[in-house]
Scaffold this motif. Structure first.
Motif, PDB file in Angstrom:
ATOM      1  N   PRO A 101      40.320  48.006  30.587  1.00  0.00           N
ATOM      2  CA  PRO A 101      38.972  48.335  31.262  1.00  0.00           C
ATOM      3  C   PRO A 101      38.764  47.662  32.371  1.00  0.00           C
ATOM      4  N   PHE A 102      39.310  46.165  32.298  1.00  0.00           N
ATOM      5  CA  PHE A 102      38.743  45.143  33.238  1.00  0.00           C
ATOM      6  C   PHE A 102      39.769  44.882  34.386  1.00  0.00           C
ATOM      7  N   PRO A 103      39.580  45.029  35.926  1.00  0.00           N
ATOM      8  CA  PRO A 103      38.241  45.495  36.141  1.00  0.00           C
ATOM      9  C   PRO A 103      38.694  46.964  36.635  1.00  0.00           C
ATOM     10  N   PHE A 104      39.778  47.285  36.856  1.00  0.00           N
ATOM     11  CA  PHE A 104      40.260  48.566  37.614  1.00  0.00           C
ATOM     12  C   PHE A 104      40.951  49.938  36.655  1.00  0.00           C
ATOM     13  N   ARG A 105      40.868  49.573  35.372  1.00  0.00           N
ATOM     14  CA  ARG A 105      40.975  50.384  34.365  1.00  0.00           C
ATOM     15  C   ARG A 105      42.593  50.584  34.005  1.00  0.00           C
ATOM     16  N   SER A 106      43.392  49.811  34.628  1.00  0.00           N
ATOM     17  CA  SER A 106      44.692  49.900  34.284  1.00  0.00           C
ATOM     18  C   SER A 106      45.326  48.573  34.709  1.00  0.00           C
ATOM     19  N   ALA A 107      46.653  48.383  33.978  1.00  0.00           N
ATOM     20  CA  ALA A 107      47.487  47.279  34.250  1.00  0.00           C
ATOM     21  C   ALA A 107      48.909  47.433  34.168  1.00  0.00           C
ATOM     22  N   ASN A 108      49.717  46.932  34.732  1.00  0.00           N
ATOM     23  CA  ASN A 108      51.334  47.054  34.694  1.00  0.00           C
ATOM     24  C   ASN A 108      51.951  46.072  33.580  1.00  0.00           C
ATOM     25  N   ARG A 109      53.188  46.255  33.249  1.00  0.00           N
ATOM     26  CA  ARG A 109      53.563  45.211  32.080  1.00  0.00           C
ATOM     27  C   ARG A 109      53.364  43.708  32.475  1.00  0.00           C
ATOM     28  N   GLU A 110      53.478  43.535  33.743  1.00  0.00           N
ATOM     29  CA  GLU A 110      53.123  41.985  34.175  1.00  0.00           C
ATOM     30  C   GLU A 110      51.798  41.673  33.895  1.00  0.00           C
ATOM     31  N   GLY A 111      50.846  42.519  34.167  1.00  0.00           N
ATOM     32  CA  GLY A 111      49.370  42.332  33.670  1.00  0.00           C
ATOM     33  C   GLY A 111      49.212  42.117  32.358  1.00  0.00           C
ATOM     34  N   PHE A 112      49.966  42.954  31.438  1.00  0.00           N
ATOM     35  CA  PHE A 112      49.741  42.812  30.022  1.00  0.00           C
ATOM     36  C   PHE A 112      50.586  41.581  29.514  1.00  0.00           C
ATOM     37  N   ALA A 113      51.456  41.135  29.974  1.00  0.00           N
ATOM     38  CA  ALA A 113      52.246  40.010  29.770  1.00  0.00           C
ATOM     39  C   ALA A 113      51.095  38.846  30.048  1.00  0.00           C
ATOM     40  N   ALA A 114      50.409  38.827  31.183  1.00  0.00           N
ATOM     41  CA  ALA A 114      49.792  37.645  31.478  1.00  0.00           C
ATOM     42  C   ALA A 114      48.272  37.766  30.495  1.00  0.00           C
ATOM     43  N   MET A 115      47.953  38.952  30.282  1.00  0.00           N
ATOM     44  CA  MET A 115      46.523  38.903  29.267  1.00  0.00           C
ATOM     45  C   MET A 115      47.170  38.558  27.877  1.00  0.00           C
ATOM     46  N   GLY A 116      48.528  39.019  27.332  1.00  0.00           N
ATOM     47  CA  GLY A 116      48.826  38.626  26.037  1.00  0.00           C
ATOM     48  C   GLY A 116      48.930  37.175  26.014  1.00  0.00           C
ATOM     49  N   THR A 117      49.531  36.390  27.210  1.00  0.00           N
ATOM     50  CA  THR A 117      49.530  35.280  27.230  1.00  0.00           C
ATOM     51  C   THR A 117      48.310  34.548  27.186  1.00  0.00           C
ATOM     52  N   ALA A 118      47.180  34.939  27.845  1.00  0.00           N
ATOM     53  CA  ALA A 118      45.854  34.335  27.903  1.00  0.00           C
ATOM     54  C   ALA A 118      45.308  34.209  26.819  1.00  0.00           C
ATOM     55  N   GLU A 119      45.296  35.435  25.982  1.00  0.00           N
ATOM     56  CA  GLU A 119      44.729  35.564  24.679  1.00  0.00           C
ATOM     57  C   GLU A 119      45.442  34.298  23.527  1.00  0.00           C
TER      58      GLU A 119
END
Length: 349
Positions: A101-119
């Motif tokens: 959802p944040f902020p543009f309602r989608s992410a690519n694999r690199e985005g999910f890698a960054a979000m997972g790393t952040a968590e």
């Protein structure tokens, strides 16, 4: 991300005899135990989003620890869900985007890698603080996160301290405390034949250094204009004034996933609602209408916003091809007395 998970498991593994239920995780309202379960839940959720190619919402499932799971078992779940997310990232094509959802309602694999790393990084910090442990991940991990999903945050001398500050977990000299925050995955605009994919500071750094920015380019790309625009993007990022929605976009063909050019803004709108655009194409992509198609889409998006009233472009007098692009996109010539004899074109609401 795998490095972040390994560091989490190694550090917290030294405190499995502590009472994670009674200890509060840093500044959170959760216990350390609840926070560990939250890490595992995020990792498996992100893996599910990518593997399931979720488009409009979260895949409706969750993960909980079995009754009787001890702290060592909780860490084993974190390790396993980290492996699952890493596998999903490695096997997902670069062009795939999944819902977040944040902020543009989608992410690519690199985005999910960054979000997972952040968590993992941030919540390991929370748990470590609650258990009285010293946690100091490598600066490259925090920089990986910041340059991909915190493009709006001015970098600091210490990437880790900057990430803690940006998420309300610490202080930085000269910067006000953060009380509300949200990361930003890159924005993507779709057209009939293209996707306009927002360039992150990480991609811009690679492009400026002579790399491909993480894109597969056709022969002759990226063209010099895209590298130059990436230089300006990095300057704005380093100054803390970068607004990613008014950044630079790579034009990627839907048919084969290959990048053909760049298009973007020279900055955010001014006080009068004027914003400037520029674009280029690799030589092999010219003559197919890609620049016109992309310019129409990006201009329409901008003019639909409340803070934009006019989109303009300046073009060299002898660049007839570029003049034809803006004309086909609906721009009108408003001046031929621009800097160094350039022509000025505008498109207004």
């Amino acid at each position: 991300m795998e490095e972040a998970v390994a560091g989490c498991v190694a550090l917290l593994g030294t405190a499995t005899d502590a009472d994670w239920e009674k200890a509060t995780a840093g500044r959170l309202e959760w216990s350390c135990r609840d926070t560990a379960e939250h890490i595992a839940g995020d990792l498996i959720s992100y893996a599910g989003q990518l593997a399931g190619r979720a488009r409009d919402a979260y895949v409706p499932f969750d993960i909980t620890f079995d009754d009787g799971t001890d702290n060592s078992g909780a860490l084993e779940v974190i390790r396993t869900t980290g492996v699952l997310l890493a596998a999903a990232i490695r096997t997902t094509p670069r062009e795939v985007r999944a819902f977040h959802p944040f902020p543009f309602r989608s992410a690519n694999r690199e985005g999910f890698a960054a979000m997972g790393t952040a968590e993992v990084l941030l919540h390991t910090h929370d748990i470590a603080e609650g258990l009285g442990l010293n946690y100091q991940p490598g600066p490259e991990l925090a920089e990986f996160v910041l340059t991909r999903i915190f493009p709006h945050v001015r970098p600091g001398a210490s990437p880790w301290l900057t990430l803690l500050w940006a998420t309300g977990r610490g202080e930085l000299p000269g910067r006000p405390p953060v009380t509300a925050w949200r990361w930003h995955n890159n924005l993507v605009h779709d057209t009939d034949r293209l996707t306009l994919q927002g360039i992150t500071p990480a991609s811009a750094t690679d492009l400026v250094g002579g790399g491909d920015g993480g894109f597969e380019w056709i022969e002759g790309g990226p063209y010099e204009g895209t590298r130059e625009a990436s230089t300006f993007l990095l300057k704005a990022y380093q100054s803390g004034v970068h607004r990613p929605e008014f950044g630079v976009f790579t034009l990627v063909r839907r048919e084969d996933g290959r990048a053909v050019g760049g298009l973007g803004f020279h900055g955010a709108p001014d006080e009068e609602g004027r914003v400037e655009v520029g674009y280029d194409l690799a030589a092999g992509a010219r003559g197919h209408g890609y620049a016109t198609e992309a310019l129409r889409a990006l201009s329409a998006w901008a003019l639909a916003r409340d803070d934009v009233r006019t989109v303009f472009a300046t073009i060299e007098r002898d660049n007839l091809a570029s003049q034809a692009v803006v004309t086909r996109a609906g721009f009108r010539k408003v001046s031929d007395e621009g800097a160094e004899g350039e022509l000025a074109y505008e498109l207004s609401r």
